[in-house]
Design an enzyme around this catalytic site. Structure first.
Site, PDB file in Angstrom:
ATOM      1  N   TYR A   8     -57.063  39.096 -20.621  1.00 33.55           N
ATOM      2  CA  TYR A   8     -56.913  40.434 -20.040  1.00 33.55           C
ATOM      3  C   TYR A   8     -55.518  40.976 -20.282  1.00 33.55           C
ATOM      4  CZ  TYR A   8     -56.134  44.091 -16.596  1.00 33.55           C
ATOM      5  OH  TYR A   8     -55.806  45.281 -16.009  1.00 33.55           O
TER       6      TYR A   8
ATOM      7  N   GLU B  13     -56.013  49.659 -20.933  1.00 33.70           N
ATOM      8  CA  GLU B  13     -56.471  48.307 -20.587  1.00 33.70           C
ATOM      9  C   GLU B  13     -57.399  47.743 -21.653  1.00 33.70           C
ATOM     10  OE1 GLU B  13     -57.743  47.054 -16.244  1.00 33.70           O
ATOM     11  OE2 GLU B  13     -59.535  47.595 -17.371  1.00 33.70           O
TER      12      GLU B  13
END
Lengths: 291, 377
Positions: free
Chosen positions: B101, B189
């Site tokens: 992530y 993101e």
């Protein structure tokens, strides 16, 4: 007494020749504000409501000794106006315009963080400004709502600051200074920083926080409030705000579980703040605190 | 402005991030053709701007072009959190060894971008924070300096990224930060960033939210179609220049400021249910409030309208003219209660009363809302 602004403060208006700038200059003068200069590049030598206009902030400061500035310039010019104003030595800045790119605001915030040797105080962006009741106002608050007294009000919203002020004045309870801290995701002065001014001001003996959903300013101020000697009450607006929707202000948005009324009220309540369920509840609290 | 995954992936790809081959399609036929072009197996992903689309069945693999047709016909038209799926992204299905992530957001309180990385990807970062707090690395970035490669390397190393991937992951993180800056993003993101079987990296999801206040200067980077997650009424509100948020109650609400509007909803909500949040901002004109009334009346089943105005920067007497003109032209039958204070308030009250509006002259909104309760009881 008051915080930040009084009738002697020498105020400069950035964007004084614009439509909003000139109208608001009229109202600020009418209220008694000591406006000494206006700035609009290319309009030096003119005057607005009897206030001399200069081409640059530094020329205005040299000629008039201006020490505070209020901005009525378009959002895309604010970053430039900000650096021009701080470079000219002005330490109190009120940024009224809304819809500033957050990245511009972060650049200003970053600059302020790294300042040493100066105490620059910036309200906004998206603030109605600051009013010291009966003395002076920078910004767009309607002067007729205020009455001199000893309660300080800090608000993230303009209209809700008016509502709270109006409720107090209507019941004969006055205010010291009413401050709009701004409704953007990034505020250039923290709530705790403004509270500190009220705590140190002999003219203020109680403070009302008018908050709203979004961000963590209220939560972050809780630690400072625990150390305050003056009573603090808070009303937080937005119980019906759905997650992920911008409620008119860029900063008024609940993201996940962050920024809810519940989170703010619980944190402030634990810090000893009197939580007002609805704005009119400020009246019994004000009476209880001796007003 | 939130971007759809396919729009964000386009920008990520153009700015040097490794993204999979992909095609956006609007029909099962196109999905089948896309699977043939890319080469099955593929993954078909609903393009909606809400979270948890995977849990809702909006992300499915297809082993053959025929299966892509079948999967796409199930996903297109389905509803995810009330949003109808109109398009899907067909991407090459890749097999990977690990999910990671990376995300960058604005920390409003600190006034700085904050970078977060985790060696556990594929689930929401809030979930990771709860389950594996030790696997998250966080760093605030001073804007005057930016994110340096050595800082990115330390951040991913400390968060437990695999030793062999640290340099490559840091490179991607620095690029993501540059995208965040270039796009004036509020969020950028990658979740997940995957390590493929051959050890290379790929961003198999892309999330980007641009700052509405910066769209003008971003020019060509901004996708053309601005309609994002809006109900038809919210769209109309944006077009006429007010902020309208649709809610599920039956009391319409108009306020001249955001804070005042939220407080008014709170007060109405003590006994009744607000049908909406509506804030005019500082640009009230007769025309704006005429159109605002028209927008309010689009809502079905409205029982009453409550109006709350301050005349500071706003000419409320002009607004009152627009409200009354609308009432008279359209014959509004439901009760309207109004509080309007500030410059030229007496004139405003007179105009409103001429249209049959219940005007409350007191200062606290609570008193005016009490009038609303009385009128409806």
């Amino acid at each position: 007494m008051s915080i930040l602004l009084n009738q002697k403060t020498r105020v400069l208006v950035q964007g004084i020749t614009g439509k909003i700038g000139s109208v608001q200059t009229h109202w600020m003068l009418d209220y008694g504000t000591n406006i000494v200069a206006g700035v609009t590049p290319g309009k030096g030598g003119a005057n607005v409501e009897g206030v001399p206009v200069f081409d640059s902030v530094s020329e205005a400061v040299v000629a008039t000794g201006a020490e505070a500035a209020v901005f009525f310039v378009p959002a895309s010019f604010v970053l430039d106006a900000f650096f021009e104003t701080v470079d000219a030595g002005i330490d109190l800045i009120v940024i009224v315009p809304e819809h500033l790119p957050v990245h511009d605001v972060m650049i200003m915030h970053d600059y302020l963080l790294r300042q040493t040797g100066r105490d620059i105080f910036v309200l906004g962006p998206t603030t109605p400004g600051i009013t010291t009741a009966g003395e002076a106002k920078m910004g767009i608050m309607p002067g007729s709502l205020f009455k001199p007294g000893k309660i300080g009000i800090i608000s993230r919203s303009g209209t809700l600051a008016y509502e709270m002020t109006g409720i107090l004045t209507d019941s004969g309870i006055g205010q010291s200074t009413v401050v709009g801290m701004g409704a953007d995701p990034v505020a250039l002065t923290s709530l705790a920083n403004i509270l500190k001014r009220y705590e140190e001001d002999p003219g203020t003996d109680a403070v009302v926080i008018v908050g709203e959903v979004g961000g963590v300013q209220e939560e972050q101020a809780a630690d400072y409030i625990k150390r305050m000697t003056k009573p603090v009450a808070a009303y937080i607006a937005g119980r019906f705000a759905p997650e992920g929707k911008k409620m008119g202000h860029a900063g008024a948005i609940i993201r996940g579980t962050q920024g809810t009324v519940k989170s703010k009220c619980e944190t402030l309540g634990a810090a000893g703040v009197t939580i007002l369920d609805t704005p009119i509840d400020v009246l019994p609290w004000a009476k209880k605190t001796g007003h | 402005m939130k971007l759809y995954e396919h729009e964000a992936a386009q920008i990520f790809g153009e700015m040097g991030l490794p993204v999979p081959e992909r095609v956006v399609v609007y029909s099962p036929e196109e999905a089948k053709a896309a699977a043939e072009k890319i080469g099955a197996p593929v993954v078909i992903k609903a393009q909606v701007l809400v979270g948890s689309r995977g849990l809702a069945g909006g992300v499915k693999a297809a082993e053959t072009p025929e299966e892509a047709f079948a999967v796409a016909s199930r996903i297109i038209g389905m509803s995810i959190q009330g949003i109808k799926v109109e398009k899907v992204l067909v991407t090459k299905k890749v097999s990977f060894q690990k999910e990671l992530y990376m995300g960058i957001t604005v920390d409003g309180y600190r006034g700085q971008p904050v970078v977060m990385v985790s060696s556990e990807g594929g689930m929401s970062i809030e979930e990771v924070a709860r389950l594996f707090p030790e696997k998250i690395g966080t760093r605030h970035v001073p804007l005057n300096r930016g994110l340096m490669a050595f800082e990115a390397r330390k951040l991913v190393k400390d968060a437990g990224f695999p030793a062999g991937q640290i340099g490559a992951c840091a490179d991607i993180l620095v690029k993501l930060y540059q995208i965040f800056l270039r796009c004036n993003a509020l969020i950028a993101e990658i979740n997940p960033l995957v390590i493929l079987q051959d050890g290379t990296l790929m961003a198999i999801d892309a999330k980007l939210e641009m700052d509405d206040s910066a769209l003008k200067r971003l020019g060509k980077l901004v996708p053309k179609d601005h309609v994002r997650n809006e109900t038809p009424m919210e769209k109309k509100g944006r077009e006429i220049g007010v902020t309208y948020v649709e809610l599920d109650g039956d009391i319409g609400m108009i306020a001249s400021g955001a804070g005042l509007g939220m407080a008014t909803m709170d007060i109405i909500g003590k006994k009744l249910r607000p049908a909406n949040f509506l804030e005019t901002g500082g640009g009230i004109t007769e025309e704006l409030l005429y159109k605002t009334m028209d927008l309010m009346m689009m809502k079905k089943g409205l029982r009453a309208i409550f109006i709350n105005l301050y005349g500071g920067i706003n000419p409320i007497h002009e607004g009152a003219k627009g409200i009354v003109r609308y009432i008279k032209e359209k014959g509004v039958k439901i009760p309207i209660v109004a509080k309007a204070l500030g410059n030229r308030q007496e004139e405003t009250w007179e105009i409103l009363r001429s249209g049959g509006v219940h005007v409350v002259e007191e200062v606290p909104t609570e008193k005016a809302v009490a009038k609303l309760f009385e009128v409806l009881s």
